[in-house]
Motif scaffolding. Structure first.
Motif, PDB file in Angstrom:
ATOM      1  N   PHE A  48     -53.410 -30.895 -56.864  1.00 40.95           N
ATOM      2  CA  PHE A  48     -54.204 -30.988 -55.643  1.00 40.95           C
ATOM      3  C   PHE A  48     -53.538 -31.980 -54.698  1.00 40.95           C
ATOM      4  CE2 PHE A  48     -56.966 -30.097 -59.227  1.00 40.95           C
ATOM      5  CZ  PHE A  48     -57.704 -29.005 -58.799  1.00 40.95           C
ATOM      6  N   VAL A  49     -53.234 -31.530 -53.502  1.00 40.53           N
ATOM      7  CA  VAL A  49     -52.622 -32.385 -52.490  1.00 40.53           C
ATOM      8  C   VAL A  49     -53.542 -32.419 -51.282  1.00 40.53           C
ATOM      9  CG1 VAL A  49     -50.613 -32.806 -51.026  1.00 40.53           C
ATOM     10  CG2 VAL A  49     -50.313 -31.735 -53.269  1.00 40.53           C
ATOM     11  N   GLN A  50     -53.992 -33.620 -50.935  1.00 42.95           N
ATOM     12  CA  GLN A  50     -54.839 -33.788 -49.757  1.00 42.95           C
ATOM     13  C   GLN A  50     -54.060 -34.597 -48.727  1.00 42.95           C
ATOM     14  OE1 GLN A  50     -58.593 -35.872 -50.323  1.00 42.95           O
ATOM     15  NE2 GLN A  50     -59.586 -34.472 -48.880  1.00 42.95           N
ATOM     16  N   VAL A  51     -53.906 -34.016 -47.545  1.00 45.98           N
ATOM     17  CA  VAL A  51     -53.128 -34.647 -46.484  1.00 45.98           C
ATOM     18  C   VAL A  51     -54.053 -34.976 -45.318  1.00 45.98           C
ATOM     19  CG1 VAL A  51     -51.166 -34.394 -44.920  1.00 45.98           C
ATOM     20  CG2 VAL A  51     -51.106 -33.298 -47.169  1.00 45.98           C
ATOM     21  N   ASP A  52     -54.103 -36.258 -44.936  1.00 45.68           N
ATOM     22  CA  ASP A  52     -54.899 -36.645 -43.780  1.00 45.68           C
ATOM     23  C   ASP A  52     -53.989 -36.696 -42.547  1.00 45.68           C
ATOM     24  OD1 ASP A  52     -53.507 -39.046 -43.797  1.00 45.68           O
ATOM     25  OD2 ASP A  52     -55.114 -40.187 -44.727  1.00 45.68           O
ATOM     26  N   PRO A  53     -54.541 -36.925 -41.356  1.00 49.55           N
ATOM     27  CA  PRO A  53     -53.702 -36.906 -40.145  1.00 49.55           C
ATOM     28  C   PRO A  53     -52.504 -37.842 -40.205  1.00 49.55           C
ATOM     29  CG  PRO A  53     -56.016 -36.816 -39.537  1.00 49.55           C
ATOM     30  CD  PRO A  53     -55.983 -37.023 -41.023  1.00 49.55           C
ATOM     31  N   GLU A  57     -48.481 -36.426 -40.089  1.00 47.79           N
ATOM     32  CA  GLU A  57     -47.430 -36.854 -39.163  1.00 47.79           C
ATOM     33  C   GLU A  57     -46.191 -37.313 -39.922  1.00 47.79           C
ATOM     34  OE1 GLU A  57     -46.809 -40.069 -35.512  1.00 47.79           O
ATOM     35  OE2 GLU A  57     -48.798 -39.741 -36.396  1.00 47.79           O
ATOM     36  N   ARG A  58     -46.394 -37.931 -41.087  1.00 43.39           N
ATOM     37  CA  ARG A  58     -45.270 -38.478 -41.834  1.00 43.39           C
ATOM     38  C   ARG A  58     -44.438 -37.401 -42.517  1.00 43.39           C
ATOM     39  NH1 ARG A  58     -44.509 -40.341 -47.026  1.00 43.39           N
ATOM     40  NH2 ARG A  58     -46.677 -39.933 -47.576  1.00 43.39           N
ATOM     41  N   ILE A  59     -45.102 -36.396 -43.119  1.00 42.80           N
ATOM     42  CA  ILE A  59     -44.358 -35.396 -43.892  1.00 42.80           C
ATOM     43  C   ILE A  59     -44.152 -34.096 -43.139  1.00 42.80           C
ATOM     44  CG2 ILE A  59     -45.224 -36.365 -46.053  1.00 42.80           C
ATOM     45  CD1 ILE A  59     -47.138 -34.013 -46.261  1.00 42.80           C
ATOM     46  N   GLY A  60     -44.718 -33.986 -41.945  1.00 44.80           N
ATOM     47  CA  GLY A  60     -44.489 -32.785 -41.145  1.00 44.80           C
ATOM     48  C   GLY A  60     -45.277 -31.571 -41.588  1.00 44.80           C
ATOM     49  N   LYS A  61     -46.394 -31.787 -42.286  1.00 40.19           N
ATOM     50  CA  LYS A  61     -47.269 -30.692 -42.697  1.00 40.19           C
ATOM     51  C   LYS A  61     -48.662 -30.904 -42.119  1.00 40.19           C
ATOM     52  CE  LYS A  61     -44.309 -28.436 -45.174  1.00 40.19           C
ATOM     53  NZ  LYS A  61     -43.873 -27.081 -44.798  1.00 40.19           N
ATOM     54  N   LYS A  62     -49.406 -29.824 -41.921  1.00 41.98           N
ATOM     55  CA  LYS A  62     -50.726 -29.921 -41.321  1.00 41.98           C
ATOM     56  C   LYS A  62     -51.696 -30.629 -42.263  1.00 41.98           C
ATOM     57  CE  LYS A  62     -52.270 -26.456 -38.970  1.00 41.98           C
ATOM     58  NZ  LYS A  62     -52.705 -25.104 -38.543  1.00 41.98           N
ATOM     59  N   ALA A  63     -52.629 -31.377 -41.677  1.00 42.62           N
ATOM     60  CA  ALA A  63     -53.654 -32.050 -42.466  1.00 42.62           C
ATOM     61  C   ALA A  63     -54.575 -31.018 -43.101  1.00 42.62           C
ATOM     62  CB  ALA A  63     -54.455 -32.998 -41.579  1.00 42.62           C
ATOM     63  N   GLY A  64     -54.926 -31.246 -44.347  1.00 40.76           N
ATOM     64  CA  GLY A  64     -55.796 -30.315 -45.055  1.00 40.76           C
ATOM     65  C   GLY A  64     -55.600 -30.402 -46.550  1.00 40.76           C
ATOM     66  N   ASN A  65     -56.079 -29.387 -47.240  1.00 40.25           N
ATOM     67  CA  ASN A  65     -56.023 -29.347 -48.709  1.00 40.25           C
ATOM     68  C   ASN A  65     -55.020 -28.287 -49.171  1.00 40.25           C
ATOM     69  OD1 ASN A  65     -58.378 -31.198 -49.445  1.00 40.25           O
ATOM     70  ND2 ASN A  65     -59.358 -29.755 -48.055  1.00 40.25           N
ATOM     71  N   TYR A  66     -54.189 -28.670 -50.138  1.00 42.12           N
ATOM     72  CA  TYR A  66     -53.211 -27.769 -50.733  1.00 42.12           C
ATOM     73  C   TYR A  66     -53.415 -27.779 -52.246  1.00 42.12           C
ATOM     74  CZ  TYR A  66     -50.865 -28.380 -46.208  1.00 42.12           C
ATOM     75  OH  TYR A  66     -50.568 -28.435 -44.868  1.00 42.12           O
ATOM     76  N   ILE A  67     -53.576 -26.610 -52.814  1.00 45.01           N
ATOM     77  CA  ILE A  67     -53.810 -26.484 -54.258  1.00 45.01           C
ATOM     78  C   ILE A  67     -52.764 -25.560 -54.858  1.00 45.01           C
ATOM     79  CG2 ILE A  67     -55.452 -25.814 -56.059  1.00 45.01           C
ATOM     80  CD1 ILE A  67     -57.697 -26.219 -53.992  1.00 45.01           C
ATOM     81  N   THR A  68     -52.155 -25.986 -55.953  1.00 43.55           N
ATOM     82  CA  THR A  68     -51.191 -25.138 -56.656  1.00 43.55           C
ATOM     83  C   THR A  68     -51.674 -24.881 -58.070  1.00 43.55           C
ATOM     84  OG1 THR A  68     -49.305 -25.957 -55.390  1.00 43.55           O
ATOM     85  CG2 THR A  68     -48.828 -24.937 -57.506  1.00 43.55           C
ATOM     86  N   ILE A  69     -51.734 -23.609 -58.432  1.00 42.53           N
ATOM     87  CA  ILE A  69     -52.068 -23.191 -59.795  1.00 42.53           C
ATOM     88  C   ILE A  69     -50.774 -22.717 -60.440  1.00 42.53           C
ATOM     89  CG2 ILE A  69     -53.415 -21.597 -61.222  1.00 42.53           C
ATOM     90  CD1 ILE A  69     -55.372 -21.378 -58.840  1.00 42.53           C
ATOM     91  N   GLU A  70     -50.372 -23.389 -61.509  1.00 45.62           N
ATOM     92  CA  GLU A  70     -49.095 -23.078 -62.151  1.00 45.62           C
ATOM     93  C   GLU A  70     -49.324 -22.566 -63.566  1.00 45.62           C
ATOM     94  OE1 GLU A  70     -44.865 -25.283 -63.320  1.00 45.62           O
ATOM     95  OE2 GLU A  70     -46.314 -26.265 -61.984  1.00 45.62           O
ATOM     96  N   SER A  71     -48.734 -21.415 -63.867  1.00 47.07           N
ATOM     97  CA  SER A  71     -48.881 -20.801 -65.188  1.00 47.07           C
ATOM     98  C   SER A  71     -47.728 -19.833 -65.436  1.00 47.07           C
ATOM     99  CB  SER A  71     -50.216 -20.054 -65.284  1.00 47.07           C
ATOM    100  OG  SER A  71     -50.290 -19.285 -66.456  1.00 47.07           O
ATOM    101  N   GLN A  72     -47.400 -19.635 -66.703  1.00 42.82           N
ATOM    102  CA  GLN A  72     -46.365 -18.688 -67.089  1.00 42.82           C
ATOM    103  C   GLN A  72     -46.953 -17.310 -67.418  1.00 42.82           C
ATOM    104  OE1 GLN A  72     -42.954 -19.257 -67.080  1.00 42.82           O
ATOM    105  NE2 GLN A  72     -43.551 -21.143 -66.044  1.00 42.82           N
TER     106      GLN A  72
END
Length: 365
Positions: A48-53, A57-72
């Motif tokens: 879970f990656v949560q990016v605030d404003p 600005e620092r990483i160049g991605k929009k503020a919001g929630n990013y979720i990654t589900i990883e499985s084989q």
């Protein structure tokens, strides 16, 4: 028109959100507006990656929630595990909807981005084929709709190279005519790591940029564009030659690093170095050798940072026309299975009547 030009305009693969590399850079975790947490559910890893404003600005991605589900589950073609992944996906979609105050009565438009003629780019159209769509029933035969089903419509707009119409404009027109309350966009992604290829599902509430993975500039599909929440579901299906080369160099270094650490173990004398029947453990960051050892193996190249190494490879391959897009030879079955997992997860998330674990029964195929 050259073949490579035709392919680029007829394939609108987006670029995966995890190019932000917060997973691989521990210094970014929990600092300066980027909060990263991880969770392990049996064979499924959640990030879970949560990016605030400030972080945006620092990483160049929009503020919001990013979720990654990883499985084989897809790579191993494990049907039971795929059901678990679709259930997990359903729960995470529900969480994103709740966080954005989406109600059970809100109407949904699902957009299957991509080109059904190009297999690695066909996850969106394939997933649309297996969704439970109900908007026509709500409009024409509302008495036949059982309680627990949401008003859902779906569309596959194709790609600009085929339609001649900007995909975002087409979606905008559909939204104007049908008035959904929110949008879910499904798309294939260009990965920045071979480990995540056909092994992850990425969700966000920040929208998506079709074509960004293959260098095509397209209008974004987002809340800022349409005025309603836009959620994206993406699956990495291809990698470029820069990524493959970069990862191969890292694997070489990790291999030598592990061999250096284990060379004096008594068990190594009994194990042939190239035994094809020996099952080796996955190489990890802990296997990387020291900077001096890296330099001994690869010279100056072994001392470069990740970003510097990737940039160097890109500068070499791109002018030569060798920064190719590559996908596994099993891509046909991978894409079909992943589309099934994604559609089952969406069905379970949007329709309360569909219980966890039963979503696979509601797909059309």
């Amino acid at each position: 028109m050259a073949i490579e030009e035709r392919f680029s305009v007829r394939t609108d693969l987006a670029l995966e959100a995890h190019e932000m590399n917060v997973e691989s850079d521990p210094a970014q975790k929990g600092h300066d507006g980027v909060d990263v947490t991880e969770e392990q559910l049996d064979d499924i890893k959640l990030t879970f990656v949560q990016v605030d404003p400030e972080g945006a600005e620092r990483i160049g991605k929009k503020a919001g929630n990013y979720i990654t589900i990883e499985s084989q589950a897809i790579r191993k073609q494990d049907t039971k595990m795929q059901v678990e992944v679709s259930t997990c996906l359903s729960k995470q979609i529900k969480k994103l909807l709740a966080d954005n105050k989406i109600k059970d009565t809100d109407r949904c438009l699902i957009v299957g981005l991509g080109n059904h003629r190009v297999t690695p780019d066909a996850i969106g159209p394939f997933a649309i084929d297996e969704l439970v769509v109900t908007s026509h029933l709500f409009e024409l035969q509302p008495e036949t709709v059982a309680e627990g089903y949401r008003n859902v419509s779906a569309v596959t707009p194709g790609v600009m190279g085929i339609t001649g119409i900007e995909t975002s404009d087409m979606i905008h027109g559909i939204i104007h005519e049908t008035n959904p309350d929110f949008v879910i966009a499904i798309d294939a992604l260009a990965s920045r790591s071979i480990n995540r290829l056909n092994a992850t599902i990425q969700l966000s509430d920040t929208g998506i940029h079709p074509g960004s993975g293959v260098g095509n500039k397209r209008k974004e599909i987002s809340k800022e564009t349409y005025g309603i929440p836009v959620f994206s579901i993406g699956v990495p299906t291809v990698v470029d030659a820069v990524t493959i080369t970069n990862d191969a160099i890292d694997y070489v270094l990790k291999h030598f690093g592990r061999e250096w650490r284990q060379k004096d173990r008594p068990s190594n004398a009994l194990s042939p170095a190239l035994n094809p029947f020996e099952k080796r453990k996955q190489l990890t960051e802990d296997d990387l050798p020291s900077e001096e050892q890296s330099q001994a193996v690869l010279g100056m190249l072994g001392t470069l940072k990740e970003s510097e190494k990737r940039q160097l490879i890109k500068e070499v391959l791109t002018p030569l026309g060798h920064n190719l897009m590559v996908t596994p030879k099993e891509v046909d079955s991978f894409v079909e299975d992943m589309a099934h997992v994604v559609s089952a997860g969406i069905n379970g998330a949007l329709h309360p009547v569909i219980e966890d674990g039963d979503a696979q029964s509601y797909t059309k195929f």
